[in-house]
Enzyme design. Sequence first.
Site, PDB file in Angstrom:
ATOM      1  N   HIS A 111       0.871  -1.182   0.000  1.00 14.85           N
ATOM      2  CA  HIS A 111       0.000   0.000   0.000  1.00 14.85           C
ATOM      3  C   HIS A 111       0.908   1.232   0.000  1.00 14.85           C
ATOM      4  O   HIS A 111       2.014   1.178   0.542  1.00 14.85           O
ATOM      5  CB  HIS A 111      -0.833  -0.059   1.281  1.00 14.85           C
TER       6      HIS A 111
ATOM      7  N   ASP B  65       3.006  -4.720   7.872  1.00 14.52           N
ATOM      8  CA  ASP B  65       1.812  -3.891   7.743  1.00 14.52           C
ATOM      9  C   ASP B  65       0.622  -4.837   7.854  1.00 14.52           C
ATOM     10  O   ASP B  65       0.266  -5.537   6.906  1.00 14.52           O
ATOM     11  CB  ASP B  65       1.835  -3.165   6.394  1.00 14.52           C
TER      12      ASP B  65
ATOM     13  N   GLN C 293      -4.577  -5.152   6.900  1.00 13.98           N
ATOM     14  CA  GLN C 293      -5.591  -6.097   6.423  1.00 13.98           C
ATOM     15  C   GLN C 293      -5.549  -7.391   7.223  1.00 13.98           C
ATOM     16  O   GLN C 293      -6.589  -7.917   7.611  1.00 13.98           O
ATOM     17  CB  GLN C 293      -5.382  -6.398   4.932  1.00 13.98           C
TER      18      GLN C 293
ATOM     19  N   LYS D   2     -10.554  -0.433  10.084  1.00 14.94           N
ATOM     20  CA  LYS D   2     -10.786  -1.625   9.263  1.00 14.94           C
ATOM     21  C   LYS D   2     -11.202  -2.811  10.120  1.00 14.94           C
ATOM     22  O   LYS D   2     -11.674  -3.823   9.610  1.00 14.94           O
ATOM     23  CB  LYS D   2      -9.523  -1.979   8.467  1.00 14.94           C
TER      24      LYS D   2
ATOM     25  N   CYS E  50      -4.759   2.561  -3.792  1.00 18.79           N
ATOM     26  CA  CYS E  50      -3.520   2.992  -3.140  1.00 18.79           C
ATOM     27  C   CYS E  50      -2.386   2.008  -3.361  1.00 18.79           C
ATOM     28  O   CYS E  50      -1.531   1.821  -2.489  1.00 18.79           O
ATOM     29  CB  CYS E  50      -3.703   3.212  -1.637  1.00 18.79           C
TER      30      CYS E  50
HETATM   31  C1  LIG Z   1      -2.401  -2.751   3.544  1.00 18.65           C
HETATM   32  C2  LIG Z   1      -2.748  -1.380   4.020  1.00 18.65           C
HETATM   33  N1  LIG Z   1      -1.801  -0.631   4.603  1.00 18.65           N
HETATM   34  C3  LIG Z   1      -2.068   0.598   5.075  1.00 18.65           C
HETATM   35  C4  LIG Z   1      -3.323   1.150   4.981  1.00 18.65           C
HETATM   36  C5  LIG Z   1      -3.538   2.533   5.504  1.00 18.65           C
HETATM   37  O1  LIG Z   1      -4.440   2.569   6.549  1.00 18.65           O
HETATM   38  P1  LIG Z   1      -4.879   3.985   7.150  1.00 18.65           P
HETATM   39  O2  LIG Z   1      -5.423   4.757   5.983  1.00 18.65           O
HETATM   40  O3  LIG Z   1      -5.909   3.684   8.159  1.00 18.65           O
HETATM   41  O4  LIG Z   1      -3.668   4.617   7.704  1.00 18.65           O
HETATM   42  C6  LIG Z   1      -4.327   0.407   4.357  1.00 18.65           C
HETATM   43  C7  LIG Z   1      -5.694   0.939   4.189  1.00 18.65           C
HETATM   44  O5  LIG Z   1      -6.001   1.845   3.459  1.00 18.65           O
HETATM   45  C8  LIG Z   1      -4.035  -0.877   3.882  1.00 18.65           C
HETATM   46  O6  LIG Z   1      -4.981  -1.620   3.279  1.00 18.65           O
END
Ligand SMILES: Cc1ncc(COP(=O)(O)O)c(C=O)c1O
Lengths: 413, 159
Positions: free
Chosen positions: A129, A207, A210, A233, A371
């Site tokens: 991401h 990370d 998910q 999430k 993203c």
């Molecule tokens: C794999 C992953 N990493 C990071 C994020 C970022 O999360 P957040 O926008 O809550 O910081 C997301 C979600 O958008 C994600 O799916």
Amino acid sequence: MDGHMAPPLNLEAIRADFPILAEKVRGKPFTFLDSGASAQKPRQVIGAMVRMMETAYANVHRGAYHMSEQATEAYEAARGAVARFLNAGDVREIIFTGSSTNAINLVAHSYGRGVMKPGQAVVISEMEHHANIVPWQMARDAHGLELRVCRITDSGELDLDDLAAKLADGKVGLVAVTHMSNVLGTVTPAAQIARMAHEAGAKVLFDGSQAAVHRRVDVREIDADFYVFTGHKLYGPTGIGVLYAKGALQEAMPPFLGGGDMIAEVSFERSVWAPYPAKFEAGTPPIIEAIGLHAAIDYVTAIGMPAIEAHERALVDRAMARLPQIEGVTLLGRAQDRGGVFAFALDTAHAHDVATLLDRAGIAVRSGRHCAEPLHARFDVESTCRASFGLYTTPAEVDLLADALQQAREFFR
Amino acid sequence: MSGGLFDDLRDLYQEVILDHGRKPRNFKRLDDADRSARGDNPMCGDRMELFLKLAPDGHIQDAAFQGRGCAISMASASLMTDTVRGKTQDQARKMGENFRALAMTGICPDCGGDIAEDMERLAPLSGVHDFPSRVKCATLAWHTLNAALDGGAKEASSE
Ligand SMILES: Cc1ncc(COP(=O)(O)O)c(C=O)c1O
């Protein structure tokens, strides 16, 4: 895996906990297949946050009065709940942040720039991401780190041979990779990645934005040095994220943000940092959000992460059986170990057009690049639709998606 | 046989739009272009490059584009390149202004006079005003046109 022996979920009761699922979209039932972007909230979470504001709210760690003491206790109890959720050995290893994005930026700053030396390398992967790409590019540019990108295979799995190659020269200080792709649904072999990183003298960050939603995570079993996830999430509120970081690393890391709550002693000449994790929680933290996250963790824990994993796996298997039979539909990636997320494309229509059609059927999917622009470039596709499942998703909703896609294909012949 | 489920989407995806989306007109690079600009909607993945050939008196002698995107963005660029050909730069800008209003509200504030016929051709795209998340797909081409007319160095985005 224990997930497959878990009892089925009581979907009717679960769905009744989520008020929004009773809403209609354009006169049709709301079929929400975008939990991967942000999940809906159960009454238990909404109620806990409202209750706190109505009966037990004040700033934390500051007031020598009853309400503040109560709020502090509730806030710290949330930290304890997160520690148990991740099976951390010590509650002090849990840092509350604003989101996954904030948590990764904290590590990129305090570890990437604060502990790593110029010339050392960070390894990410092709399926990250943007939240786990951009902070490392910034650290690279500001601190002279090298950024290496581990390849993924055509089936959408981490290429472990390539990871070994990227680690071989011993210059890697940190491997920062996803525990589950937000596009492909691939779950990465975290314990193995951590072992490889550690043998090469590197630390490892996962990370888990998910992964933590879709299965049980045990940071000690996988031996993560850093583990990140985000509250919204996990059926919790926005505005709160979690960074698990081993104590010794927190000890070595300088703070990220400066301000109140993160200091032991301040004069105009110098400040002395508070002990960890407080030194990483500058300013008034997301107090109400922490209470909401605690309620969300209690909620999923009561249902059982193994049961949730099994439920979502069955939904994905159902989708994987049906979608490829629709003419013109292709799926991105075919990982063996995966969670309730997958991306697909229709040959005759762009993802946005497909999403607009599905919306007419009351079905919410995400369209675009989610993203993860470099991942789309890796598979040479401009954009995709992504369906993601939650614990409230029903098999009938998967069928609805398949039926609607069939009709969308006919619409865009 | 399109399935009753999506019948009410025929307002958005009129036959003209599907046709231009599938087979965009003027879909090529103009090697002798005087102006060009790139347009990008990063969120959707719509991307295009627009080429303009200007006559000695400055009017648009030819327009063409290349790119990838959804049916709406491709159809809009296709129709735009068809309709701005032969127009003065001022006329083209005025069409763009009116088109953006049409896409956002469904109503064209000033579609009479010398651009009436062309605005009529663009009218099928007015259905996007009911789809707020899709308006920028329809307007990307026109933002890119402005960028090209302004000198073409910078990247246009309708976000
Ligand atoms: C794999 C992953 N990493 C990071 C994020 C970022 O999360 P957040 O926008 O809550 O910081 C997301 C979600 O958008 C994600 O799916």
